[in-house]
Design an enzyme around this catalytic site. Structure first.
Site, PDB file in Angstrom:
ATOM      1  N   TYR A  84       0.855  -1.184   0.000  1.00  0.00           N
ATOM      2  CA  TYR A  84       0.000   0.000   0.000  1.00  0.00           C
ATOM      3  C   TYR A  84       0.895   1.240   0.000  1.00  0.00           C
ATOM      4  O   TYR A  84       0.883   2.056   0.918  1.00  0.00           O
ATOM      5  CB  TYR A  84      -0.992   0.005   1.156  1.00  0.00           C
ATOM      6  CG  TYR A  84      -2.302   0.662   0.758  1.00  0.00           C
ATOM      7  CD1 TYR A  84      -3.194  -0.006  -0.077  1.00  0.00           C
ATOM      8  CD2 TYR A  84      -2.616   1.939   1.164  1.00  0.00           C
ATOM      9  CE1 TYR A  84      -4.375   0.593  -0.481  1.00  0.00           C
ATOM     10  CE2 TYR A  84      -3.797   2.554   0.761  1.00  0.00           C
ATOM     11  CZ  TYR A  84      -4.668   1.876  -0.056  1.00  0.00           C
ATOM     12  OH  TYR A  84      -5.828   2.485  -0.470  1.00  0.00           O
ATOM     13  N   LEU A  85       1.667   1.345  -1.066  1.00  0.00           N
ATOM     14  CA  LEU A  85       2.749   2.319  -1.144  1.00  0.00           C
ATOM     15  C   LEU A  85       2.259   3.766  -1.123  1.00  0.00           C
ATOM     16  O   LEU A  85       1.190   4.075  -1.650  1.00  0.00           O
ATOM     17  CB  LEU A  85       3.565   2.088  -2.417  1.00  0.00           C
ATOM     18  CG  LEU A  85       4.162   0.696  -2.613  1.00  0.00           C
ATOM     19  CD1 LEU A  85       5.013   0.673  -3.880  1.00  0.00           C
ATOM     20  CD2 LEU A  85       4.968   0.257  -1.411  1.00  0.00           C
ATOM     21  N   HIS A  86       3.074   4.623  -0.527  1.00  0.00           N
ATOM     22  CA  HIS A  86       2.842   6.065  -0.545  1.00  0.00           C
ATOM     23  C   HIS A  86       4.186   6.747  -0.796  1.00  0.00           C
ATOM     24  O   HIS A  86       5.209   6.073  -1.007  1.00  0.00           O
ATOM     25  CB  HIS A  86       2.189   6.552   0.746  1.00  0.00           C
ATOM     26  CG  HIS A  86       2.903   6.121   1.998  1.00  0.00           C
ATOM     27  ND1 HIS A  86       4.147   6.587   2.348  1.00  0.00           N
ATOM     28  CD2 HIS A  86       2.541   5.261   2.996  1.00  0.00           C
ATOM     29  CE1 HIS A  86       4.532   6.054   3.503  1.00  0.00           C
ATOM     30  NE2 HIS A  86       3.588   5.234   3.912  1.00  0.00           N
ATOM     31  N   SER A  99       0.451   4.202   5.509  1.00  0.00           N
ATOM     32  CA  SER A  99      -0.568   3.381   4.867  1.00  0.00           C
ATOM     33  C   SER A  99      -1.855   3.371   5.678  1.00  0.00           C
ATOM     34  O   SER A  99      -2.948   3.190   5.130  1.00  0.00           O
ATOM     35  CB  SER A  99      -0.051   1.948   4.689  1.00  0.00           C
ATOM     36  OG  SER A  99       1.109   1.929   3.886  1.00  0.00           O
ATOM     37  N   GLN A 121       4.168  -9.833  13.206  1.00  0.00           N
ATOM     38  CA  GLN A 121       4.318  -8.576  13.927  1.00  0.00           C
ATOM     39  C   GLN A 121       2.980  -7.950  14.316  1.00  0.00           C
ATOM     40  O   GLN A 121       2.942  -6.843  14.844  1.00  0.00           O
ATOM     41  CB  GLN A 121       5.150  -7.585  13.116  1.00  0.00           C
ATOM     42  CG  GLN A 121       4.516  -7.071  11.846  1.00  0.00           C
ATOM     43  CD  GLN A 121       5.515  -6.371  10.950  1.00  0.00           C
ATOM     44  OE1 GLN A 121       6.430  -7.004  10.409  1.00  0.00           O
ATOM     45  NE2 GLN A 121       5.375  -5.065  10.801  1.00  0.00           N
ATOM     46  N   GLN A 129      11.865   0.986  15.182  1.00  0.00           N
ATOM     47  CA  GLN A 129      12.152  -0.115  14.266  1.00  0.00           C
ATOM     48  C   GLN A 129      13.550   0.033  13.673  1.00  0.00           C
ATOM     49  O   GLN A 129      14.300  -0.942  13.581  1.00  0.00           O
ATOM     50  CB  GLN A 129      11.123  -0.162  13.141  1.00  0.00           C
ATOM     51  CG  GLN A 129      11.416  -1.205  12.078  1.00  0.00           C
ATOM     52  CD  GLN A 129      10.302  -1.303  11.058  1.00  0.00           C
ATOM     53  OE1 GLN A 129       9.344  -2.042  11.240  1.00  0.00           O
ATOM     54  NE2 GLN A 129      10.416  -0.556   9.980  1.00  0.00           N
ATOM     55  N   HIS A 157       7.373   5.471   0.958  1.00  0.00           N
ATOM     56  CA  HIS A 157       8.014   4.296   0.363  1.00  0.00           C
ATOM     57  C   HIS A 157       8.793   4.681  -0.896  1.00  0.00           C
ATOM     58  O   HIS A 157       9.906   4.192  -1.125  1.00  0.00           O
ATOM     59  CB  HIS A 157       6.959   3.251  -0.015  1.00  0.00           C
ATOM     60  CG  HIS A 157       6.185   2.705   1.130  1.00  0.00           C
ATOM     61  ND1 HIS A 157       4.840   2.960   1.295  1.00  0.00           N
ATOM     62  CD2 HIS A 157       6.548   1.913   2.164  1.00  0.00           C
ATOM     63  CE1 HIS A 157       4.408   2.345   2.389  1.00  0.00           C
ATOM     64  NE2 HIS A 157       5.424   1.708   2.934  1.00  0.00           N
TER      65      HIS A 157
END
Length: 282
Positions: A34-36, A188, A63, A155, A39
């Site tokens: 669900y790229l934006h 996303s 996760q 992360q 990304h």
């Protein structure tokens, strides 16, 4: 070369072996799809540094907690493929869950201490799932560089620690947060926000800007944190998970400023949607 979509580990390994033999450098952009624009900025950075770019597209069940949004996490392979192709990705590695986890995992990668706070505290087991899947991706793709967005700063710290501790032969490249014109960090999960929640969510970036001004004016950590929380609470839909000022990347409590880098990290729910944001001060 036309972009390829690879769905099996064996084929991905075959291709990366051929690239290695030809002297190519490999960049990996791990995503859940669900790229934006965030990304796409990672892909652009990967293309600057590497002759070949692999984007993994895998919604990793390890996760997600039992009450989290694994099933409803947004997915659109056709759209993602088009955006990746237009951005110059060489391969989308899009394995199925069965391909990545053909049987119950008996091995888990656990990074300790820096996972005890922030999302690690509010989402137990989350970073075990992240570290495990990223370790698998590194072994499959064998990149020279891997690119991660700084929006999830914890992360980034966890992955860097894992790579350092296990002497993995690659470099982690953190990339800046990409924001909407009004300041909301690209995510996303933003598609889940109602119109009103979307308006109110801008308070996250506003609180980070306020914190930056407060720091420059000499306020102490406790005051900066309290003022950030107070600003967020002015929005009726905001339900704070955490607002923390910590050292970075060690993520230890920060009681006074002593010249070391630190982070103001936020996690706030707007309705059913949990958003994170942060600013690192160095």
């Amino acid at each position: 070369m036309k972009m390829r979509i690879i769905e099996t580990i064996s084929e991905m390994r075959k291709v990366q072996k051929e690239w290695r033999e030809n002297g190519e450098s490999i960049g990996l952009v791990p995503t859940m799809g669900y790229l934006h624009e965030g990304h796409l900025s990672l892909i652009a950075e990967a293309k600057k540094r590497c002759s070949k770019v692999v984007m993994s597209l895998f919604v990793n069940p390890l996760q997600f907690g039992p009450t989290e949004d694994f099933e409803r996490y947004p997915r659109d392979m056709e759209r993602d493929s088009q955006l990746a192709n237009e951005s110059g990705v060489d391969i989308i590695f899009a394995p199925s869950v069965a391909e990545m986890y053909p049987h119950k995992m008996k091995t888990t990668v656990v990074v300790s201490e820096i996972t005890d706070t922030l999302c690690g505290a509010s989402r137990p087991g989350h970073f075990d799932g992240v570290a495990t899947v990223v370790s698998k991706l590194f072994h499959i793709v064998q990149p020279d560089f891997a690119f991660f967005g700084q929006k999830d700063a914890q992360q980034v710290a966890v992955i860097k620690q894992m790579v350092d501790d296990l002497n993995m032969p690659l470099e982690i490249i953190p990339c800046p947060i990409v924001r909407e014109p009004d300041g909301l960090a690209k995510s996303s999960r933003n598609v889940y926000l109602s119109e009103e929640a979307r308006k109110q969510a801008v308070v996250l970036s506003r609180s980070l800007k306020q914190a930056e001004a407060d720091y420059q004016q000499g306020l102490q950590p406790g005051e900066i944190k309290e003022r950030a929380m107070s600003l967020i609470k002015t929005q009726p839909l905001a339900d704070i998970d955490y607002v923390e000022l910590l050292t970075y990347p060690s993520l230890k409590p920060l009681e006074k400023f002593n010249g070391q880098p630190f982070i103001l990290a936020l996690a706030v729910r707007f309705g059913d949607t949990r958003l994170i944001d942060n600013k690192i001060f160095s």
